[in-house]
Structure formats: structure tokens, C-alpha cells
Design an enzyme around this catalytic site. Structure first.
Site, PDB file in Angstrom:
ATOM      1  N   THR A  29       0.783  -1.061   0.052  1.00  0.00           N
ATOM      2  CA  THR A  29      -0.075   0.169  -0.084  1.00  0.00           C
ATOM      3  C   THR A  29       0.795   1.203  -0.012  1.00  0.00           C
ATOM      4  OG1 THR A  29      -1.696  -1.298   1.014  1.00  0.00           O
ATOM      5  CG2 THR A  29      -1.550   1.347   1.326  1.00  0.00           C
ATOM      6  N   SER A  74       1.840  -7.613  -0.701  1.00  0.00           N
ATOM      7  CA  SER A  74       2.717  -8.744   0.042  1.00  0.00           C
ATOM      8  C   SER A  74       1.885  -9.965   0.261  1.00  0.00           C
ATOM      9  CB  SER A  74       3.028  -8.000   1.286  1.00  0.00           C
ATOM     10  OG  SER A  74       2.092  -8.020   2.279  1.00  0.00           O
ATOM     11  N   THR A 105       1.789  -4.391   4.291  1.00  0.00           N
ATOM     12  CA  THR A 105       1.691  -4.884   5.763  1.00  0.00           C
ATOM     13  C   THR A 105       1.240  -6.445   5.936  1.00  0.00           C
ATOM     14  OG1 THR A 105      -0.246  -3.981   5.825  1.00  0.00           O
ATOM     15  CG2 THR A 105       1.353  -2.390   6.629  1.00  0.00           C
ATOM     16  N   THR A 181       3.441  -9.507  15.149  1.00  0.00           N
ATOM     17  CA  THR A 181       2.148  -9.840  14.321  1.00  0.00           C
ATOM     18  C   THR A 181       1.290  -8.796  13.813  1.00  0.00           C
ATOM     19  OG1 THR A 181       2.113 -11.893  15.852  1.00  0.00           O
ATOM     20  CG2 THR A 181       0.021 -11.316  14.933  1.00  0.00           C
TER      21      THR A 181
HETATM   22  N1  ASP Z   1      -2.321  -5.720   0.710  1.00  0.00           N
HETATM   23  C1  ASP Z   1      -1.289  -4.720   1.287  1.00  0.00           C
HETATM   24  C2  ASP Z   1      -0.047  -5.582   1.196  1.00  0.00           C
HETATM   25  O1  ASP Z   1       0.314  -6.022   1.935  1.00  0.00           O
HETATM   26  C3  ASP Z   1      -1.581  -4.180   2.406  1.00  0.00           C
HETATM   27  C4  ASP Z   1      -0.466  -3.199   2.801  1.00  0.00           C
HETATM   28  O2  ASP Z   1       0.382  -2.695   2.351  1.00  0.00           O
HETATM   29  O3  ASP Z   1      -0.903  -2.581   3.887  1.00  0.00           O
HETATM   30  O4  ASP Z   1       0.934  -5.451   0.185  1.00  0.00           O
END
Ligand code: ASP
Length: 356
Positions: A29, A74, A105, A181
């Protein structure tokens, strides 16, 4: 495919008294901006990050940005990318004082855990961070997370890094990577470390929790573990779980190890079909690693009758390890050791991931 590299504050690169940080951008993100025409979030051109974050130019250390050939959400993270990240760190280990990895994340805690087991003898900071709101939005948390992660990465005392280990920085807290976590998908406080104190807290100044940070080891040299065995799985217990489900998981061809997510302090049903199925798997050489479904607290096999049986049939206690650290530790150790060696190493902390 090649890496895009951009230098920020390039005049500082050649000054030996100034720390230098290599930033590796993997996606997530963090790097999204709103495309009005398409009415959706799209990855932005990371080489132009200084336009979005002019503050970068005010930091008094050299920053080099390296963009991975393929930018990913991710959720698409794989051990192959972990190997690429570890090798990038090894290749640039002498050239830079520290590393910041920008990461989505969703699986950041898995990557932080995996890297902590892969980068043996690490003596420099490797800080993962990301954002809940894209950099292109006014209220983004990307700015604070990134700038503070850079400052922590560059922080030194007497020429030595303050945090020479794999960490995760998010929402004012620096956590040991393999203790973290993801707990929250909406609020900014996305990560917790229930079983290990924060390594630092960022307020007006950054307060380091020195007694809990891995000490700098002057004689350590970096060595990589890069073999992964993917023949592992996670089996989460729930009231009503059936024999066919447990049996079919434990009879997966080639399976070598299972993270058994148990209740509370490591407890599981005492039905004979359940214990017999587990016993048969252990007799076949499959490792069962007992990790609690509770984020806080620890597995204490033998405290209740419902965990004593697990101890008796040879299930290994995961103490206070997270599921993310447990599954990555298994993949890394199985990649290079025989099952008996792995059983011994699992029961011991190898990178600060558990206290027994
Ligand atoms: N779906 C995103 C990822 O993990 C969520 C984020 O980056 O907060 O790449």
C-alpha cells in the site's frame, strides 16, 4: 530484470563519517497513488519518491533507493523473494551501514521473521516498514513510518548501530521482527509484539529500550541460510474439528512439519482418535510444533492434562513464539538440516524469536 537505483543526498555518499542507508522497495500500500482516470489505487513511480517526501532531502545521511524488479502486494510474497532480499543485503553489506525494506503490511511479519533466520551473524539494522494508507493520500502514515525507520536505521553510537537486528517499525513502535504480528487492518496500529517489549518508541525523541536490543557482536560476519523446505503447514484447532480433516492434513505426501495452533497454554483435545493420529504422524518423522492461538502468553506443555498428552507423544513446545516465526523457522531449518537436528533447534531460540 534489473533494479532501479536512485540516490538521495548523493554528496553524502562519499563521506565516511555519515551513515548510509540502502532502501529496498518491494511494494504494498505504501507506494500507491490515486489514479483519477482509472478511479483506483495504482503503484507510483518510486524513483520519484522525493517529490512526495521532500523531507528525505533534509536527513543528514545518504540514502539509496533500490526498487525490486517486480513490485508486489505482499500477499504475493514468496520464499524466493526472501532469498532475493537476503542476497541483496549480503551483496551491499559492506557498502551500507543499514537497510530499510518497504513492504506491504499483510505479510511483513513473515518476511521479518524469515530474514531474522536467514541473516546469521547480522550486525547492522534491517528495518521493515510500510503503511496503512498510501503515500498519495493526505492522511498517509507512510511519511512518518518511513522517515522514522530511516532515522532508526541510521542511528549510531560510537560508530556502532543502535539496533543491529531485523526489526519492524510501525506507528511509533520499533518491534523485534520475529516477535511481531499484524493485528489490525484498519487502524494505524497494525502491529503488536505481545511477548517481547518494544525495542524503541518514537515520540518527540526516539527512546531506545537498550536491554532488549540484541547487542552488537564485533566479531560477527554475515552468513546466509537460503534453502527453504516448503513441505510445512499450519493446522489450527477448533471445537468440532473432525478426524478426516486432521488425518488428511497429516497424510499430505512429503509433509515434514506442522505448526499445531492449539488453545491457550498449548492445550488440545484428548480424544484418542486425535492423539493417535498425531502419534502416527510423529512416528512417520513429521515434526509437530505447538504454538498457541493466543497472541500473548506461552505454551506450557504439561500444565494441563490437555497438553501433557502432547508432550508425551513428542510434540515440540513453541513456548512464546508467533505463528509467523514458527512457520518460517521450520521452512528455513528444514531447508538445511535433517529432522533430528531441526527438532533440537526448534526447541531453542536461534534468533531471539522465543524465550524458553
Ligand atoms: N495488501 C497490502 C500489502 O500487504 C496491504 C498493505 O500494504 O498494507 O501489500
Amino acid at each position: 530484470m534489473s533494479y532501479q537505483v536512485v540516490r538521495i543526498n548523493p554528496t553524502l555518499v562519499s563521506r565516511p563519517d555519515q551513515p548510509s542507508v540502502l532502501v529496498i522497495y518491494t511494494g504494498g500500500t505504501f507506494g500507491m497513488v490515486y489514479d483519477q482516470q482509472a478511479d483506483q489505487l495504482v503503484p507510483f513511480d518510486f524513483e520519484r519518491v522525493s517529490e512526495r517526501l521532500p523531507e528525505l532531502g533534509r536527513l543528514n545521511f545518504a540514502i539509496t533507493l533500490l526498487t525490486m524488479p517486480t513490485i508486489i502486494d505482499s500477499s504475493n510474497m514468496t520464499p524466493a523473494v526472501w532469498v532475493e532480499l537476503a542476497q541483496l543485503i549480503q551483496t551491499h553489506y559492506e557498502q551500507y551501514d543499514s537497510f530499510v525494506i518497504l513492504h506491504g503490511t499483510d505479510t511483513m511479519s513473515y518476511t521479518a521473521s524469515a530474514l531474522s533466520f536467514m541473516l546469521m551473524g547480522l550486525n547492522k539494522p534491517v528495518i521493515l516498514t510500510g503503511a496503512q494508507l498510501p503515500i498519495g493520500m493526505a492522511r498517509t502514515d507512510a511519511r512518518e513510518n518511513f522517515i522514522t525507520a530511516l532515522e532508526i536505521a541510521a542511528a549510531q553510537e560510537n560508530g556502532r548501530p543502535l539496533v543491529p537486528e531485523v526489526c519492524l517499525y510501525f506507528n511509533s513502535r520499533l518491534l523485534r521482527g520475529n516477535r511481531s504480528t499484524k493485528q489490525e487492518s484498519v487502524q494505524f496500529n497494525a502491529f503488536v509484539s505481545e511477548n517481547y517489549p518494544d525495542l524503541a518508541t518514537a515520540g518527540v525523541s526516539i527512546a531506545y529500550n537498550h536491554p532488549f536490543i540484541r547487542p552488537y557482536q564485533p566479531d560477527d560476519t554475515l552468513r546466509l541460510r537460503t534453502s527453504f523446505d516448503p513441505n510445512v503447514t499450519i493446522l489450527k484447532l477448533f471445537p468440532g474439528i473432525t478426524q478426516p480433516v486432521v488425518e488428511s492434513i497429516l497424510n499430505i505426501p512429503g509433509l515434514r512439519a506442522v505448526v499445531l495452533e492449539t488453545y491457550g497454554a498449548g492445550n488440545a483435545p484428548t480424544d484418542s482418535w486425535f492423539l493417535n493420529t498425531l502419534q502416527k504422524a510423529i512416528d512417520k518423522g513429521i515434526i509437530l510444533f505447538n504454538v498457541s492461538q493466543c497472541e500473548g502468553g506461552r505454551v506450557t506443555q504439561g500444565r494441563y492434562q490437555t497438553s501433557k498428552m502432547l508432550e508425551q507423544i513428542g510434540v515440540i513446545s513453541g513456548a512464546d513464539i508467533t505463528t509467523e516465526a514458527a512457520i518460517t523457522k521450520l521452512m528455513v531449518l528444514l531447508g538445511e538440516g535433517d529432522t533430528e537436528q531441526v527438532r533440537q533447534q526448534l526447541a531453542q531460540p536461534i534468533s531471539g524469536e522465543m524465550v524458553i
